[in-house]
Enzyme design. Structure first.
Site, PDB file in Angstrom:
ATOM      1  N   HIS A  13      -0.105   1.421   1.585  1.00  0.00           N
ATOM      2  CA  HIS A  13       0.893   0.842   2.488  1.00  0.00           C
ATOM      3  C   HIS A  13       2.055   1.796   2.777  1.00  0.00           C
ATOM      4  CE1 HIS A  13      -1.061  -3.013   1.998  1.00  0.00           C
ATOM      5  NE2 HIS A  13      -0.140  -3.649   2.676  1.00  0.00           N
ATOM      6  N   GLU A  27      -7.483  -6.185  12.926  1.00  0.00           N
ATOM      7  CA  GLU A  27      -6.820  -5.048  13.583  1.00  0.00           C
ATOM      8  C   GLU A  27      -7.633  -4.507  14.751  1.00  0.00           C
ATOM      9  OE1 GLU A  27      -6.795  -5.534  10.333  1.00  0.00           O
ATOM     10  OE2 GLU A  27      -4.658  -5.566   9.820  1.00  0.00           O
TER      11      GLU A  27
END
Ligand SMILES: Cc1ncc(C[n+]2csc(CCOP(=O)(O)OP(=O)(O)O)c2C)c(N)n1
Ligand SMILES: [Mg+2]
Length: 819
Positions: A595, A528
């Site tokens: 999440h 990321e």
């Protein structure tokens, strides 16, 4: 689309060994006599002069920090000065062969690299181009003070411009290279190929690969050098940047005419220390930074350790490695050995090293030894060398004197709005290059385009609700906006995890794989930091990027890249650079604690980011279109709860053609007069349900206003609604404490205090981890919570029995417990 590489058990399970090649350590052994044919006297002299210039530049900084004066000039410098005294040979060797098209990124300790790179650019650029660069730099503000009364040639003027501009930048003057917005640790000057230097250790490690990516994708000449310290190889983003740079796909899947592997050289300025931690024997275990290459790819990154205490081995290595990069065999790693004689900063007590060690390196000082070697070999005479040194030292001192003089080199005015004016560039750019965009097919033939053509774009069809399978949804809206821009702007690329064959983790990109070549749409590693860092580097070079993080929960993995890099370089360049990056971030649900979090508040807090959060197809397409012509970084949140939804609020539906919706304009989704419900994200739909219930059961008419964006934000539509209703509830799916709505509520309350008939109420998710899908109704705001809160805190609803406890004592109790 079939994968081009088939993984077969027979192959990957076969017995074997991995063979590593030897990694050269200080292989260069030539003498100056050996080099006499390779370098002219002028070359030797320029190398010497550049090293002396850097030494003097930093000696002055060292002295003013320690003593408040240099020679007869007193000056107190408040900011930092991370000096690289001792590292001049490494900097000059690094820059010697680089042209203006070669771009260097650096660290907090980059004065030497900036100057060295600038000196070689000045030698290589034409006089006309130099004049043009100097005149256009902040409207001539930097060159004006140094050309006054100067009789020399253009190159010498450019030398003064660079040294003066760098000092002025360090001293936060309006005449600095970045108008004082960057300062010592961040100074840069793109026209000379000097790209951002980063105060975040290893910060350039994830950004520079994006610059190299830009060169490959757009077939631009030149290489990218990422100058970072030895201790930065402990930073995750550096590893991620290396991984991103070494992906096989550049050579295995991309069009060979692009040139192969990324043209990037990770150059470790290895001075054996972080601030005080020793990277060999204490804080790391690889002993040789060059060893890292062996773990990265079969070419071992062509890694070498090089003697950076002498400029010639560094130049030799750069000559060979530049060729490797030009042949498409990058990335490259150099472990350039050097030593920082100066402290980490001038206040450094050197408690972490012995006096004897420093003296050893002082004795071997490259400036002294190189001078002696040149004289001994008869390359340049002593008096010529000494005259050159005196001359450049005089220039450096003169530039310092000008830079500290507030009359000549003012700071921006106390009432200046300069900083505010450079936070965003607010431009609209159709395309960043005129060449035709590379596409794989006629887009009218694209399967997704054809599928979308058959979809219903309106809230209903023949007065019937549209079946989900037929509805034009938010996925389609984002796809359409992106494809539109892909077909116009040839520089536009998109990358992230599972972006290609998978179709994007949530299906937004389905169909793009057929339409776009690999280099315009590709899968990244699960990195990321590198995804966002590379987007920053790509944009700094002048290209448009859509990068993607699969879940908002992964923003932490790219924290520095979002918070310190994406957000800041426009302003730190004083508006010279733009940052056309759209960072798509999906906000999840049903996937539990790691999440399913709405982290919009994190980016709301960071100056320099635009933040969009549309939740209808009409808004998603219009706002993505705006983001994709803009020149500012846009964090574009998408909710997994609503990807499948069609347009419900706009009877005319979603236009097939192009339109834009400005980022920052709230939208009234339901008109009402008794109460305002302000929403962000999918809470819009929760609020609509609540509003309908309020109407049905209590005859109340609630106005629902969707913010659609977090920053910038026009409060006027909210104020107007409040003037009408006098009552307001704010709802979003983020946890209540510190959420975006708290800021919006506080601001609106200040703006409209007199219009309020009751206290503003903020409803968010509970201040918990997000529980399992089956328990989510306990966590995310439900329509009943809105009614409960109205009943308890704004106005009693006749005969209503609350389902949850939304009272003020309960709010206080939760706060006391921190939950
Ligand atoms: C992310 C981050 N962590 C810590 C620091 C504080 N810091 C500044 S310089 C430095 C040491 C860096 O060492 P190295 O990368 O070898 O570069 P050098 O200073 O030796 O040039 C540290 C820990 C920082 N600026 N950024
Ligand atoms: Mg170091």
């Amino acid at each position: 689309m079939p994968k081009s590489i088939v993984i077969e058990p027979e192959t990957v399970l076969a017995r074997g060994t991995i063979r590593l090649a030897d990694i050269p350590v200080n292989a260069y052994q030539r003498t100056i006599e050996d080099e006499l044919s390779a370098y002219s006297s002028a070359d030797f002299l320029s190398i010497w002069q550049d090293m002396c210039a850097i030494r003097e530049f930093e000696t002055i900084l060292d002295q003013i920090k320690k003593k408040g004066a240099y020679k007869d000039v007193a000056y107190s410098h408040a900011g930092p000065a991370h000096l690289s005294i001792g590292q001049e040979a490494a900097a000059v060797g690094m820059a010697f062969l680089l042209g203006p098209e070669d771009h260097v990124f650096g660290s907090h300790r980059s004065h030497g690299a900036i100057l060295a790179k600038g000196f070689t650019a000045i030698r290589r650029l034409s006089e006309d181009r130099l004049l043009e660069i100097m005149k256009s730099c902040h409207g001539g503000a930097v060159v004006r003070p140094v050309e006054k009364g100067f009789q020399g040639n253009v190159r010498d003027l450019a030398l003064r411009f660079l040294i003066y501009g760098a000092y002025s930048e360090i001293f936060a003057r309006d005449t600095g290279l970045n108008r004082g917005m960057g300062g010592s640790m961040h100074a840069f000057f793109a026209p000379f190929g000097i790209y951002p230097n980063n105060a975040i250790v290893g910060g350039s490690g994830s950004i520079a690969p994006g610059a190299a990516l830009f060169k490959r994708v757009n077939r631009k000449p030149g290489i990218v050098v990422c100058n970072i310290g030895d201790a930065s190889f402990g930073c995750g983003p550096v590893w991620e940047g290396i991984t991103f740079s070494a992906m096989d796909q550049y050579r295995q899947l991309w069009d060979p005419s692009l040139g192969g592997g990324l043209p990037i050289l990770f150059n470790c300025m290895n001075n054996f220390y972080g601030m005080g931690g020793q990277t060999v024997g204490e804080t790391m275990g690889m002993q040789f930074i060059a060893r890292i290459g062996a773990g990265v790819n079969p070419e071992q990154m062509h890694a070498e350790r090089v003697n950076g205490y002498d400029p010639l081995p560094v130049i030799d290595a750069f000559r060979r490695k530049k060729q490797v990069l030009e042949e498409g065999r990058g990335p490259v790693l150099l472990d350039t050995v050097t030593y920082r004689i100066s402290g980490h900063s001038p206040s450094d007590a050197s408690s972490y090293r012995s006096k004897e060690e420093v003296e050893h390196w002082q004795h071997a000082d490259a400036i002294r030894t190189f001078r002696q070697k040149l004289i001994d070999a008869g390359a340049v005479a002593a008096d010529v060398l000494d005259a050159a040194r005196t001359c450049i030292e005089t220039t450096v001192f003169e530039m310092f004197r000008l830079a500290v003089d507030l009359g000549v080199s003012p700071r921006i005015q106390a009432d200046s709005e300069l900083v505010g004016s450079v936070m965003f560039s607010n431009r609209s750019v159709e395309r960043f290059d005129e060449r035709p965009p590379e596409l794989l097919q006629n887009l009218a033939e694209n399967s997704r385009v054809q599928q979308i053509r058959g979809r219903i774009r309106t809230p209903s069809q023949n007065d019937q609700p549209v079946q989900q399978a037929k509805v034009y949804n938010i996925r389609d809206a984002i796809f359409e906006a992106m494809l539109h821009r892909f077909a116009i702007d040839p520089t536009m690329v998109a990358f992230g995890e599972e972006n290609r064959d998978w179709g994007g983790a949530f299906g937004v990109y389905r169909g793009l794989t057929e339409a776009l070549p690999y280099h315009r749409l590709f899968n990244s590693p699960i990195s990321e930091a590198a995804i966002v860092g590379a987007a920053v580097g790509y944009a700094l070079e002048g290209g448009r990027v859509v990068a993607e993080l699969m879940y908002a929960d992964f923003m932490g993995r790219a924290g520095d890249e979002i918070f310190n890099q994406l957000s800041k370089w426009q302003a730190m360049s004083a508006g010279e650079l733009v940052m056309p990056v759209v960072l798509r971030i999906s906000i999840g649900a049903k996937y539990g604690a790691q999440h399913s979090q709405d982290w919009a508040a994190l980016v709301q807090h960071i100056p320099g980011l635009k933040v969009a959060y549309p939740v209808t197809p009409y808004d998603a397409k219009g706002m993505m279109n705006t983001a994709l012509t803009g020149t500012d970084p846009v964090v574009f949140f998408e909710s997994q709860k609503v990807y499948h939804l069609g347009e419900m609020f706009r009877p005319e539906g979603v236009p097939e053609g192009y339109y834009e919706i400005p980022i920052g304009e709230p939208s009234i989704k339901r008109v009402g007069k008794d109460l305002t419900i302000v929403t962000l994200g999918p809470a819009l739909y929760t609020a609509i349900t609540a509003a309908e219930e309020l109407h049905k059961r209590f005859g109340l008419s609630a106005e629902v206003v969707d913010l659609r964006a977090v920053n910038p934000l026009n409060y006027e539509p909210l104020a107007e609604s409040l003037r009408k209703t006098g009552k307001v509830v704010f709802v979003s799916d983020a946890v209540e404490r510190g959420c975006v709505m708290q800021t919006v509520a506080a601001t609106l309350t200040q703006l409209c205090f007199d219009d309020l008939d009751g206290p503003p109420v903020v409803i968010g998710s509970r201040n918990w981890i997000t529980p399992a899908a089956e328990l989510e109704t306990l966590f995310f705001p439900q329509p009943s919570w809105i009614l409960d809160a109205i009943h308890e805190r704004i106005q009693p609803l006749k005969g209503y029995r609350p389902a949850t406890n939304q009272t003020l004592p309960e709010l206080a109790r939760r706060a006391r417990l921190g939950i």
